[in-house]
Motif scaffolding. Sequence first.
Motif, PDB file in Angstrom:
ATOM      1  N   UNK A   3       0.521  -1.552  -0.274  1.00  0.00           N
ATOM      2  CA  UNK A   3       0.198   0.146   0.263  1.00  0.00           C
ATOM      3  C   UNK A   3       0.905   1.254   0.192  1.00  0.00           C
ATOM      4  N   UNK A   4       1.278   1.426  -1.839  1.00  0.00           N
ATOM      5  CA  UNK A   4       1.852   2.927  -1.624  1.00  0.00           C
ATOM      6  C   UNK A   4       0.775   4.094  -1.961  1.00  0.00           C
ATOM      7  N   UNK A   5       1.936   5.259  -1.682  1.00  0.00           N
ATOM      8  CA  UNK A   5       0.992   6.574  -1.617  1.00  0.00           C
ATOM      9  C   UNK A   5       0.619   7.016  -3.203  1.00  0.00           C
ATOM     10  N   UNK A  50       6.881  12.246  -5.320  1.00  0.00           N
ATOM     11  CA  UNK A  50       6.242  11.970  -5.516  1.00  0.00           C
ATOM     12  C   UNK A  50       5.605  10.989  -4.689  1.00  0.00           C
ATOM     13  N   UNK A  51       6.625  11.722  -3.317  1.00  0.00           N
ATOM     14  CA  UNK A  51       6.654  11.770  -1.927  1.00  0.00           C
ATOM     15  C   UNK A  51       6.869  12.542  -1.288  1.00  0.00           C
ATOM     16  N   UNK A  52       7.268  12.572   0.133  1.00  0.00           N
ATOM     17  CA  UNK A  52       7.636  13.679   0.319  1.00  0.00           C
ATOM     18  C   UNK A  52       9.406  13.295   1.003  1.00  0.00           C
ATOM     19  N   UNK A  53       9.870  12.508   0.724  1.00  0.00           N
ATOM     20  CA  UNK A  53      10.901  12.110   1.378  1.00  0.00           C
ATOM     21  C   UNK A  53      11.842  12.167   0.121  1.00  0.00           C
ATOM     22  N   UNK A 137       7.503   2.311   3.279  1.00  0.00           N
ATOM     23  CA  UNK A 137       8.524   3.107   3.214  1.00  0.00           C
ATOM     24  C   UNK A 137       8.885   3.638   4.281  1.00  0.00           C
ATOM     25  N   UNK A 138      10.376   3.974   4.525  1.00  0.00           N
ATOM     26  CA  UNK A 138      11.120   3.719   5.841  1.00  0.00           C
ATOM     27  C   UNK A 138      12.825   4.491   5.574  1.00  0.00           C
ATOM     28  N   UNK A 139      12.658   5.533   6.291  1.00  0.00           N
ATOM     29  CA  UNK A 139      14.092   6.883   5.767  1.00  0.00           C
ATOM     30  C   UNK A 139      13.874   8.077   5.725  1.00  0.00           C
ATOM     31  N   UNK A 140      15.104   8.976   6.287  1.00  0.00           N
ATOM     32  CA  UNK A 140      14.834  10.184   5.004  1.00  0.00           C
ATOM     33  C   UNK A 140      15.010  10.535   4.196  1.00  0.00           C
ATOM     34  N   UNK A 141      15.907   9.174   3.931  1.00  0.00           N
ATOM     35  CA  UNK A 141      15.925   9.718   2.019  1.00  0.00           C
ATOM     36  C   UNK A 141      15.949   9.002   1.590  1.00  0.00           C
ATOM     37  N   UNK A 142      16.057   8.852   0.060  1.00  0.00           N
ATOM     38  CA  UNK A 142      16.042   7.277  -0.887  1.00  0.00           C
ATOM     39  C   UNK A 142      16.569   6.270  -1.085  1.00  0.00           C
ATOM     40  N   UNK A 143      17.684   7.017  -0.636  1.00  0.00           N
ATOM     41  CA  UNK A 143      19.224   6.282  -0.080  1.00  0.00           C
ATOM     42  C   UNK A 143      18.423   5.256   0.619  1.00  0.00           C
ATOM     43  N   UNK A 144      18.307   5.635   1.904  1.00  0.00           N
ATOM     44  CA  UNK A 144      17.981   4.742   3.153  1.00  0.00           C
ATOM     45  C   UNK A 144      16.484   4.173   2.778  1.00  0.00           C
ATOM     46  N   UNK A 145      15.567   4.981   1.948  1.00  0.00           N
ATOM     47  CA  UNK A 145      14.111   3.514   1.358  1.00  0.00           C
ATOM     48  C   UNK A 145      14.381   2.616   1.058  1.00  0.00           C
ATOM     49  N   UNK A 146      15.652   2.655  -0.056  1.00  0.00           N
ATOM     50  CA  UNK A 146      15.980   1.449  -0.595  1.00  0.00           C
ATOM     51  C   UNK A 146      16.586   0.904  -0.216  1.00  0.00           C
ATOM     52  N   UNK A 147      17.023   1.000   1.041  1.00  0.00           N
ATOM     53  CA  UNK A 147      18.172   0.059   1.765  1.00  0.00           C
ATOM     54  C   UNK A 147      17.241  -0.365   2.638  1.00  0.00           C
ATOM     55  N   UNK A 148      16.133   0.077   2.664  1.00  0.00           N
ATOM     56  CA  UNK A 148      14.778  -0.940   3.673  1.00  0.00           C
ATOM     57  C   UNK A 148      13.881  -1.193   2.704  1.00  0.00           C
TER      58      UNK A 148
END
Length: 275
Positions: A3-5, A50-53, A137-148
């Motif tokens: 379930x993504x935004x 498309x996101x707030x990240x 979706x977890x992380x402070x930026x898209x690097x961290x989002x993909x890592x998660x």
Amino acid sequence: MIDLPETTNVYKRMPKELFYKYLNDDCTAKKTFIDEIGSIIWINTLSSESTTVPTGNHVAEIAIVEIVLNRQAISSNILEIVNREIDQYAVFVVRYEEWGQLWCCDHQSINPQTGLFNCQNYYQTNWMIADDLTLKIEGGDLDQVYDNFFMQIAGKPFPARINRNQKQTDEHVEKAEQSGKAEQLEKLEATIKNLEIQMGKESQFGKQVKLATDIKNAKEELQQIKRSQTTHIEIHQPEIVQVQAETAETVRSFFHNVYMKMQDGSGNQFNYSLI
């Protein structure tokens, strides 16, 4: 359930014909692609728009792509072909009837020859009921989002990335070092040439011996620099035992008709006398 935004929704169908150009007219590969794949749909794009990240240092966008299979198996080669067309970081939702898997890869880097993304290793979840698949979706930026995303799929941390800026800096330093070594080589070659000219003009035996030694040392230094251009680490450990023999051979190479004997003096100095 994934379930993504809604702001990330794309839902763009990607015709299978779009990927045939990557099969290099391989009829077998094309048949496999057609037989295995039912449909390919680009369902989401995660970006700073498309996101707030915010964008990361490495990841600007993450594509979520759904692949519907005709049988419950898929080759990582198929994912690689799809990823070439997407040309960015991606997570694949692979479905067969009511079953599903999530796939992603670790080191996604740009191929310097093609300019396209290149994946090294793919990882996937176990098959499960498709509705049970989740992505958070977890992380402070898209690097961290993909890592998660990678952690959620592979069950282990994302491998350390190579800092591209640092890599470029290292390349510049290496080029500068190579340029400096090229200048050293030119100077040494000129020095050797001048010493050999002096050697041909010198009439005193003692000075000839000194010039011969200087030429030998310069040539050794020249070889060391040449070797260092192909080997990053070089351990040079001169063998003292060979000094006498090498010095004698050096002198003989310049004085073909002179017979001599060596007398051991103090330290590393040797006296020469004609027989």
